[in-house]
Motif scaffolding. Structure first.
Motif, PDB file in Angstrom:
ATOM      1  N   ARG A 103       2.634  -6.128  43.934  1.00  0.00           N
ATOM      2  CA  ARG A 103       1.944  -7.281  43.344  1.00  0.00           C
ATOM      3  C   ARG A 103       0.852  -6.769  42.412  1.00  0.00           C
ATOM      4  O   ARG A 103       0.330  -5.677  42.602  1.00  0.00           O
ATOM      5  CB  ARG A 103       1.313  -8.138  44.444  1.00  0.00           C
ATOM      6  N   CYS A 104       0.551  -7.575  41.431  1.00  0.00           N
ATOM      7  CA  CYS A 104      -0.338  -7.070  40.404  1.00  0.00           C
ATOM      8  C   CYS A 104      -1.458  -8.061  40.101  1.00  0.00           C
ATOM      9  O   CYS A 104      -1.201  -9.247  39.905  1.00  0.00           O
ATOM     10  CB  CYS A 104       0.504  -6.812  39.153  1.00  0.00           C
ATOM     11  N   ASP A 105      -2.693  -7.574  40.082  1.00  0.00           N
ATOM     12  CA  ASP A 105      -3.829  -8.365  39.597  1.00  0.00           C
ATOM     13  C   ASP A 105      -4.231  -7.768  38.258  1.00  0.00           C
ATOM     14  O   ASP A 105      -4.386  -6.547  38.142  1.00  0.00           O
ATOM     15  CB  ASP A 105      -5.028  -8.265  40.541  1.00  0.00           C
ATOM     16  N   CYS A 106      -4.414  -8.635  37.241  1.00  0.00           N
ATOM     17  CA  CYS A 106      -4.723  -8.143  35.898  1.00  0.00           C
ATOM     18  C   CYS A 106      -6.150  -8.520  35.530  1.00  0.00           C
ATOM     19  O   CYS A 106      -6.499  -9.702  35.514  1.00  0.00           O
ATOM     20  CB  CYS A 106      -3.778  -8.753  34.871  1.00  0.00           C
ATOM     21  N   ASN A 107      -6.954  -7.520  35.232  1.00  0.00           N
ATOM     22  CA  ASN A 107      -8.302  -7.781  34.722  1.00  0.00           C
ATOM     23  C   ASN A 107      -8.242  -7.722  33.208  1.00  0.00           C
ATOM     24  O   ASN A 107      -7.944  -6.678  32.635  1.00  0.00           O
ATOM     25  CB  ASN A 107      -9.281  -6.731  35.245  1.00  0.00           C
ATOM     26  N   VAL A 108      -8.520  -8.850  32.569  1.00  0.00           N
ATOM     27  CA  VAL A 108      -8.320  -8.961  31.124  1.00  0.00           C
ATOM     28  C   VAL A 108      -9.628  -9.351  30.443  1.00  0.00           C
ATOM     29  O   VAL A 108     -10.325 -10.264  30.899  1.00  0.00           O
ATOM     30  CB  VAL A 108      -7.252 -10.044  30.826  1.00  0.00           C
ATOM     31  N   SER A 109      -9.960  -8.633  29.363  1.00  0.00           N
ATOM     32  CA  SER A 109     -11.086  -9.056  28.529  1.00  0.00           C
ATOM     33  C   SER A 109     -10.754  -8.744  27.077  1.00  0.00           C
ATOM     34  O   SER A 109      -9.811  -8.008  26.793  1.00  0.00           O
ATOM     35  CB  SER A 109     -12.380  -8.339  28.944  1.00  0.00           C
ATOM     36  N   VAL A 110     -11.510  -9.337  26.173  1.00  0.00           N
ATOM     37  CA  VAL A 110     -11.337  -9.028  24.745  1.00  0.00           C
ATOM     38  C   VAL A 110     -12.698  -8.634  24.180  1.00  0.00           C
ATOM     39  O   VAL A 110     -13.743  -8.992  24.719  1.00  0.00           O
ATOM     40  CB  VAL A 110     -10.763 -10.231  23.951  1.00  0.00           C
ATOM     41  N   ARG A 111     -12.658  -7.851  23.095  1.00  0.00           N
ATOM     42  CA  ARG A 111     -13.896  -7.490  22.405  1.00  0.00           C
ATOM     43  C   ARG A 111     -13.566  -7.319  20.920  1.00  0.00           C
ATOM     44  O   ARG A 111     -12.423  -6.977  20.567  1.00  0.00           O
ATOM     45  CB  ARG A 111     -14.491  -6.204  22.977  1.00  0.00           C
ATOM     46  N   PRO A 112     -14.555  -7.557  20.042  1.00  0.00           N
ATOM     47  CA  PRO A 112     -14.308  -7.341  18.628  1.00  0.00           C
ATOM     48  C   PRO A 112     -13.917  -5.889  18.411  1.00  0.00           C
ATOM     49  O   PRO A 112     -14.499  -4.988  19.048  1.00  0.00           O
ATOM     50  CB  PRO A 112     -15.659  -7.645  17.970  1.00  0.00           C
ATOM     51  N   LYS A 113     -12.931  -5.664  17.561  1.00  0.00           N
ATOM     52  CA  LYS A 113     -12.463  -4.300  17.321  1.00  0.00           C
ATOM     53  C   LYS A 113     -13.628  -3.435  16.890  1.00  0.00           C
ATOM     54  O   LYS A 113     -14.447  -3.830  16.065  1.00  0.00           O
ATOM     55  CB  LYS A 113     -11.390  -4.319  16.229  1.00  0.00           C
ATOM     56  N   GLY A 114     -13.736  -2.265  17.456  1.00  0.00           N
ATOM     57  CA  GLY A 114     -14.821  -1.367  17.086  1.00  0.00           C
ATOM     58  C   GLY A 114     -16.015  -1.458  18.016  1.00  0.00           C
ATOM     59  O   GLY A 114     -16.833  -0.543  18.073  1.00  0.00           O
ATOM     60  N   GLN A 115     -16.102  -2.564  18.759  1.00  0.00           N
ATOM     61  CA  GLN A 115     -17.237  -2.696  19.688  1.00  0.00           C
ATOM     62  C   GLN A 115     -17.013  -1.810  20.906  1.00  0.00           C
ATOM     63  O   GLN A 115     -15.893  -1.707  21.424  1.00  0.00           O
ATOM     64  CB  GLN A 115     -17.380  -4.161  20.119  1.00  0.00           C
ATOM     65  N   GLU A 116     -18.100  -1.176  21.353  1.00  0.00           N
ATOM     66  CA  GLU A 116     -18.015  -0.259  22.479  1.00  0.00           C
ATOM     67  C   GLU A 116     -17.997  -1.005  23.816  1.00  0.00           C
ATOM     68  O   GLU A 116     -17.176  -0.744  24.682  1.00  0.00           O
ATOM     69  CB  GLU A 116     -19.218   0.699  22.452  1.00  0.00           C
ATOM     70  N   ALA A 117     -18.926  -1.973  23.928  1.00  0.00           N
ATOM     71  CA  ALA A 117     -19.113  -2.647  25.212  1.00  0.00           C
ATOM     72  C   ALA A 117     -17.924  -3.544  25.533  1.00  0.00           C
ATOM     73  O   ALA A 117     -17.327  -4.148  24.635  1.00  0.00           O
ATOM     74  CB  ALA A 117     -20.395  -3.474  25.183  1.00  0.00           C
ATOM     75  N   PHE A 118     -17.593  -3.608  26.834  1.00  0.00           N
ATOM     76  CA  PHE A 118     -16.499  -4.482  27.265  1.00  0.00           C
ATOM     77  C   PHE A 118     -16.931  -5.948  27.215  1.00  0.00           C
ATOM     78  O   PHE A 118     -18.096  -6.265  27.418  1.00  0.00           O
ATOM     79  CB  PHE A 118     -16.089  -4.148  28.707  1.00  0.00           C
ATOM     80  N   GLY A 119     -15.994  -6.824  26.979  1.00  0.00           N
ATOM     81  CA  GLY A 119     -16.265  -8.251  27.101  1.00  0.00           C
ATOM     82  C   GLY A 119     -16.224  -8.661  28.568  1.00  0.00           C
ATOM     83  O   GLY A 119     -15.896  -7.860  29.429  1.00  0.00           O
ATOM     84  N   THR A 120     -16.555  -9.918  28.830  1.00  0.00           N
ATOM     85  CA  THR A 120     -16.481 -10.418  30.203  1.00  0.00           C
ATOM     86  C   THR A 120     -15.007 -10.577  30.580  1.00  0.00           C
ATOM     87  O   THR A 120     -14.220 -11.083  29.799  1.00  0.00           O
ATOM     88  CB  THR A 120     -17.177 -11.786  30.310  1.00  0.00           C
ATOM     89  N   ARG A 121     -14.686 -10.149  31.805  1.00  0.00           N
ATOM     90  CA  ARG A 121     -13.270 -10.163  32.163  1.00  0.00           C
ATOM     91  C   ARG A 121     -12.938 -11.304  33.116  1.00  0.00           C
ATOM     92  O   ARG A 121     -13.790 -11.763  33.888  1.00  0.00           O
ATOM     93  CB  ARG A 121     -12.871  -8.836  32.789  1.00  0.00           C
ATOM     94  N   ALA A 122     -11.710 -11.713  33.035  1.00  0.00           N
ATOM     95  CA  ALA A 122     -11.173 -12.643  34.021  1.00  0.00           C
ATOM     96  C   ALA A 122     -10.084 -11.893  34.780  1.00  0.00           C
ATOM     97  O   ALA A 122      -9.415 -11.030  34.222  1.00  0.00           O
ATOM     98  CB  ALA A 122     -10.589 -13.864  33.340  1.00  0.00           C
ATOM     99  N   GLU A 123      -9.963 -12.218  36.058  1.00  0.00           N
ATOM    100  CA  GLU A 123      -8.952 -11.540  36.871  1.00  0.00           C
ATOM    101  C   GLU A 123      -7.808 -12.511  37.144  1.00  0.00           C
ATOM    102  O   GLU A 123      -8.029 -13.590  37.705  1.00  0.00           O
ATOM    103  CB  GLU A 123      -9.570 -11.064  38.193  1.00  0.00           C
ATOM    104  N   ILE A 124      -6.632 -12.154  36.708  1.00  0.00           N
ATOM    105  CA  ILE A 124      -5.463 -13.002  37.000  1.00  0.00           C
ATOM    106  C   ILE A 124      -4.799 -12.434  38.242  1.00  0.00           C
ATOM    107  O   ILE A 124      -4.367 -11.284  38.265  1.00  0.00           O
ATOM    108  CB  ILE A 124      -4.455 -13.023  35.838  1.00  0.00           C
ATOM    109  N   LYS A 125      -4.760 -13.242  39.283  1.00  0.00           N
ATOM    110  CA  LYS A 125      -4.289 -12.789  40.595  1.00  0.00           C
ATOM    111  C   LYS A 125      -2.780 -12.886  40.723  1.00  0.00           C
ATOM    112  O   LYS A 125      -2.177 -13.842  40.231  1.00  0.00           O
ATOM    113  CB  LYS A 125      -4.902 -13.684  41.686  1.00  0.00           C
ATOM    114  N   ASN A 126      -2.225 -11.901  41.442  1.00  0.00           N
ATOM    115  CA  ASN A 126      -0.851 -12.023  41.930  1.00  0.00           C
ATOM    116  C   ASN A 126       0.199 -12.409  40.903  1.00  0.00           C
ATOM    117  O   ASN A 126       0.837 -13.442  41.014  1.00  0.00           O
ATOM    118  CB  ASN A 126      -0.807 -13.059  43.056  1.00  0.00           C
ATOM    119  N   VAL A 127       0.308 -11.604  39.873  1.00  0.00           N
ATOM    120  CA  VAL A 127       1.367 -11.844  38.890  1.00  0.00           C
ATOM    121  C   VAL A 127       2.526 -10.946  39.309  1.00  0.00           C
ATOM    122  O   VAL A 127       2.377  -9.733  39.362  1.00  0.00           O
ATOM    123  CB  VAL A 127       0.906 -11.478  37.473  1.00  0.00           C
ATOM    124  N   ASN A 128       3.655 -11.564  39.610  1.00  0.00           N
ATOM    125  CA  ASN A 128       4.643 -10.807  40.361  1.00  0.00           C
ATOM    126  C   ASN A 128       5.983 -10.565  39.687  1.00  0.00           C
ATOM    127  O   ASN A 128       7.010 -10.458  40.336  1.00  0.00           O
ATOM    128  CB  ASN A 128       4.847 -11.443  41.743  1.00  0.00           C
TER     129      ASN A 128
END
Lengths: 483, 482, 95
Positions: free
Chosen positions: B193-218
């Motif tokens: 089973r897989c939980d995916c932590n996903v965030s986006v950031r402007p290209k070139g930016q160092e810092a991570f964006g805020t992430r959302a966790e998508i649970k149980n993608v199977n």
């Protein structure tokens, strides 16, 4: 017959002076007659007891021997007994018929003991007065207005009142030794890992140990020998052979090195108890022991460390009591959170809830290091103190409690003052070493105890010292008036 | 604005032990509810856990395969929270001292490039039970059969940059755990089973964006869709002036969208602490050596060997080593026919499309590796042409014969290589197309090429594809120009 | 540091213990008096001391991977508050 010790019962049964059925019947009658004054039993298992007694008699008739074959005992009500109510003196388990036997129960059953019932205790073993039981307080047979100590208060009261020759107990911070001291009994908390915890409902897993309460060191040796041993079902059980405790009893004490920790004789100790303890020391000297001072400098930190570690472990151990698979469930829960919150609020008593909350707080984000981790570091300091002291002595001796039994209700409003009564006993649990309490005399007609501590797995040594002392003293033979 | 996606994955792999991690109950999938729930699994008062050696061995196997540091003294901790599928009110897991430390896994992207994905850690823990939501008079039903099944939680670094990479990584993990024999990889049954932590950031930016966790993608497909959907949602949210909140979301494959899981929103304080019922697990050198000695050839090693030993391209090698079954099949074909390139082509093209069409796994292939290898031998010795081979292959797939030879014989597909016979056949073709022959001969060099093909086609048709194409070419040229 | 009402409410919620409004002040006082006792610990110098989780500092024994448990569902569910079709029943779990 009720005045016989386990050892005497063994001889009587072997000589066929009486049968286990006769003895069991007599004790059951005595329980029915006298226990209403004490409230030491939660469940009396008349039918099963008589059946077990008849079975033991049949086994003996078939040629089986064994010191405990047909011997009546009782179990503290946190040892799971298959098909028999096992409540931990809590409303939350008021209907819990355990579906299996604890290892201790199974071992004692196999040895042929006859269980007369399940003994009252502080709820979930949290307390030192046996006042926190859902089934009501237990009274001290030496003074019915006083507490018997706790948490194995029912075990202590029943044995002291001669309702039983011996009983099992558990000791997390002194719960065998302290009630033994307050009711004129001998009780031993073995080395952590010596007695299996499988089926012994947990209070604080890294501190809990089961052990016997009886009238003599010899009886403790008999019972502990049957209780102790490696159990593959308990990861913390130690895979090491059990010493022959009975054989150890008769060793002369000449050359025994006794350490007196000066911290155990400081402020807070009733001076009359100090005198009683020193009288025991004199008697042991007369038997050839030598005495010297030792230091356990971290004693004062033991209570704070204990009241973090034990509640922290308890807060987690007691999460399984949630009204889902067994035990008490509140009426008409409106949702899941309501089911949890009301089942637990209604099922647990005040002291248990208090400790769950202290433990929950101590483990919560941001406080873990300051509380739990700090307490574990202090735990190491306390262990180190003992390791250093045992370099120079064989046993450490001191008072079991700072005061004799107090009045029922006296410390009800102030849990902290009750906690302080554990000062001399909890260090052995934190360090995991064995400790024994034995009768040391009386103060105002109330029994007081002397505590002996030894290095890991030296239970035999503790029983030896206590037995030798009991050969030259008679405190342990004194019986409370009316019993 | 150009956006960059940052993904980290937590994969829960159920270890293929017979018994549970802390009890001796069976781990079989699909048993009647609560029939595989022992006293320990039910969290009965007084019970205690004892650790399953095989679970530890499997975790260590995985650690060695990703070249990770093994936690030589790893510790179980309790993660405390209340949930009906969690009988003890805590999950026994590992926190500060996991059994597997930092490692990595190389994945091959579609364009053949290899990317290294960091693995932060992998730790042992117990699975929870299941809540069944069919209506029992407004109640949920709890089945604790799964409670206590050993899990290896594999946590990746946030090194993944697209949904496609995420799928490639999960496939690589899936292949690896199956190679190692530590997990059956059955995603439909929840074994992986897989939980995916996903965030986006402007290209070139160092810092991570805020992430959302998508649970149980199977499933692999849902992982790709869920991530793509979530990335789109986050970009649109930010571009509309909104903010991504850190939360747990659930992917709904029916609606192809993720939605917030309100029930998990409440801030949790898990109060981790070392489990006092378990002692530190010490991994001795001898244990490690035994596990190391029993490691099978890993996907990366296999891929490299396929390139060096057989001269396959990086892409072919990675496709053929994607699963142990695929690799084994390919190697058997190769052994039977002695030609790795032909073997690779047939496995990757004809066999794959057959399996896809029939919805079968390679281990269920209707054409065995031996049959395919035997058929390739007949291509190599000119018994059949490549084109005829496709007919033979289909016939093998349809079960029309036990071997290529049998089918060739039965159907008379043997290639015609007798020059006299071919010449006679060509004479007939040329005679029947006399007009085209004249046009050919009159045409200049540049136009002849296309016209020549016409004659070849006619000749092959006349021979029902059985004439040797090389000979046809050669003899035809001679006749037309000679 | 002393606990406030909101801390006690949060702790009780984490521990899933229902608290009456009326109990909160007394509970807060008692917990503060226990924490007062416990806080004496902070004065102890424990620099460089390793925490001790278990007295004997033994290591975990491993169990062979064998299934020895049989199905005892009926016995175990005989003591359950609510079961149906072999399942334990609880108020609806909302995902």
């Amino acid at each position: 017959m009720h005045r016989l010790t386990l050892a005497e019962i063994a001889r009587g049964l072997a000589a066929k002076t009486f049968s286990s059925e006769e003895l069991t019947g007599a004790l059951l009658a005595r329980i029915r007659q006298l226990d209403p004054q004490l409230n030491s039993f939660i469940t009396v298992t008349d039918e099963q007891a008589l059946a077990a007694a008849r079975d033991a008699d049949a086994r003996r008739a078939a040629g089986e021997t064994g010191a405990l074959l047909g011997a009546p005992i009782g179990h503290k009500d946190l040892f799971c007994t298959d098909g028999v109510l096992t409540t931990c003196a809590s409303k939350i388990l008021h209907n819990f018929k355990a579906p299996y036997d604890a290892t201790v129960v199974a071992k004692l059953k196999a040895a042929g003991t006859v269980t007369l019932g399940k003994l009252n205790m502080d709820e979930f073993a949290m307390g030192s007065a046996n006042e926190s039981s859902h089934y009501g307080a237990v009274k001290n047979p030496w003074d019915l207005e006083r507490v018997p100590g706790g948490s194995s208060g029912g075990s202590a009261a029943a044995v002291a009142a001669r309702l039983l020759p011996a009983a099992t107990g558990t000791d997390t911070g002194g719960s065998i030794r302290q009630p033994a001291a307050l009711t004129n009994l001998t009780g031993i908390k073995p080395t952590y890992g010596r007695v299996s915890r499988w089926g012994m409902i947990a209070y604080a897993s890294s501190l809990d140990q089961g052990g016997p309460l009886a009238r003599t060191a010899e009886d403790c040796a008999l019972l502990l020998g049957a209780m102790a041993g490696f159990d593959p079902k308990d990861s913390t059980s130690v895979d090491q052979p059990v010493d022959d405790y009975l054989a150890a009893l008769d060793k002369p004490l000449a050359g025994l090195r006794i350490g007196l920790p000066k911290e155990y004789f400081g402020a807070g100790l009733d001076a009359r108890i100090a005198d009683a303890v020193m009288a025991v020391v004199d008697a042991l000297k007369a038997l050839g022991a030598t005495v010297r001072d030792v230091s356990l400098p971290n004693l004062q930190h033991a209570i704070p460390a204990y009241y973090v570690i034990a509640p922290a472990e308890a807060s987690s151990n007691l999460s399984r009591f949630d009204g889902v698979r067994f035990g008490y469930r509140c009426e008409d829960p409106k949702d899941l959170t309501d089911l949890y919150k009301r089942s637990r609020a209604e099922g647990f008593g005040e002291e248990v809830k208090r400790r769950i909350m202290v433990g929950t707080y101590a483990l919560s984000a941001g406080y873990y290091d300051a509380y739990y981790l700090k307490a574990q570091k202090i735990r190491r300091l306390i262990k180190n103190d003992f390791v250093a002291a045992f370099d120079a002595v064989d046993v450490i001796l001191g008072p079991t409690t700072p005061n004799p039994a107090w009045k029922l209700g006296e410390k009800g409003g102030d849990p902290v003052s009750a906690y302080l009564e554990d000062i001399y006993t909890i260090t052995a649990n934190l360090a995991g070493i064995p400790g024994l309490s034995m009768p040391a005399g009386f103060v105002d007609g109330l029994p007081v105890g002397v505590q002996l501590l030894a290095p890991y797995f030296q239970e035999g040594r503790l029983l030896n010292v206590a037995h030798q002392y009991q050969q030259v003293s008679d405190w342990h033979t004194r019986t409370p008036a009316g019993f | 604005m150009q956006w960059e996606t940052v993904i980290g994955l937590e994969i829960h792999a159920q270890l293929a032990t017979r018994s549970k991690i802390f009890s001796a109950s069976a781990t079989t999938f699909g048993a009647e509810p609560n029939t595989q729930a022992s006293l320990v699994d039910l969290g009965m008062p007084g019970v205690l856990p004892v650790l399953n050696e095989e679970a530890v061995r499997m975790a260590v196997t995985f650690g060695l395969a990703i070249e990770a540091e093994i936690g030589r003294r790893n510790v179980f901790a309790r993660k405390n929270y209340f949930y009906p599928d969690l009988p003890k009110g805590y999950q026994t897991s590992q926190m500060d001292h996991p059994v597997v430390g930092k490692g990595f896994l190389d994945i091959t992207l579609d364009d053949g490039t290899v990317k290294r994905i960091g693995i932060t850690r992998a730790h042992l823990e117990e699975d929870a039970g299941k809540s069944l939501h069919e209506d029992f008079q407004g109640m949920s039903g709890i089945d604790l059969n799964r409670a206590g099944t050993p899990l290896l939680e594999i946590v990746s670094e946030p090194d993944i940059r697209s949904a496609k990479e995420a799928v490639a990584y999960v496939k690589a993990i899936h292949a690896l755990v199956r190679y190692l024999g530590i997990c059956d990889g059955n995603m439909a049954e929840g074994s992986l089973r897989c939980d995916c932590n996903v965030s986006v950031r402007p290209k070139g930016q160092e810092a991570f964006g805020t992430r959302a966790e998508i649970k149980n993608v199977n499933s692999f497909r849902f992982i790709e869709k869920a991530i793509n959907h979530e990335v789109q949602r986050q970009i649109e949210l930010i571009e509309d002036g909104g903010k991504v909140v850190q939360e747990t979301r659930l992917y709904d494959p029916n609606k192809d969208e993720t939605r917030s899981m309100r029930s998990k929103e409440e801030a949790n304080d898990y109060r981790y602490f070392p489990c006092p019922d378990l002692l530190p697990v010490v991994i001795e050198d001898a244990f490690l050596d035994t596990v190391r000695a029993s490691l099978p050839e890993l996907p990366t090693e296999k891929r490299e060997r396929f390139q060096s030993q057989f001269g396959l391209s990086a892409y072919d090698a990675s496709v053929l080593s994607a699963s142990r079954e695929m690799a084994d099949y390919f190697e058997q074909v190769q052994q039977a026919c002695g030609d790795a390139k032909l073997a690779a082509n047939w496995v990757m093209v004809e066999l794959s499309s057959l399996l896809n069409r029939e919805g079968l796994e390679i281990e269920q292939s209707p054409v065995s590796a031996g049959q395919l290898g035997g058929m390739i031998l007949r291509i190599k010795d000119d018994t059949i042409s490549g084109k005829i081979a496709k007919m033979v292959f289909e016939a093998l797939a349809a079960g029309e014969g036990a071997s290529a030879d049998e089918i060739i014989e039965k159907k008379g597909l043997k290639q015609v290589t007798d020059a006299g016979a071919i010449e006679a056949m060509l004479d007939e073709v040329l005679a029947a197309n006399a007009e085209q022959v004249d046009q050919y001969r009159a045409a200049d060099e540049a136009k002849r090429g296309k016209m020549f093909g016409f004659f070849v086609g006619q000749a092959m048709k006349a021979s029902k594809g059985k004439a040797n194409p090389g000979q046809v070419n050669q003899l035809l040229k001679k006749k037309l120009e000679g | 540091m002393a606990l406030e009402r909101s801390d006690v409410e949060k702790i009780a919620h984490l521990a899933r213990l229902g608290l009456n409004e009326a109990e909160i002040p007394r509970t807060t006082d008692t917990l503060n008096s226990i924490l007062g006792l416990v806080d004496a610990m902070q004065a102890v110098d424990t620099d460089g001391i390793e925490p001790l989780a278990h007295p004997l500092e033994a290591t975990q024994r491993l169990r062979p991977d064998a299934v020895t448990e049989a199905n005892h569902r009926d016995d175990y569910q005989a003591i359950a508050p609510a079961v149906e079709n072999g399942l334990y029943l609880v108020p609806k779990v909302i995902e």
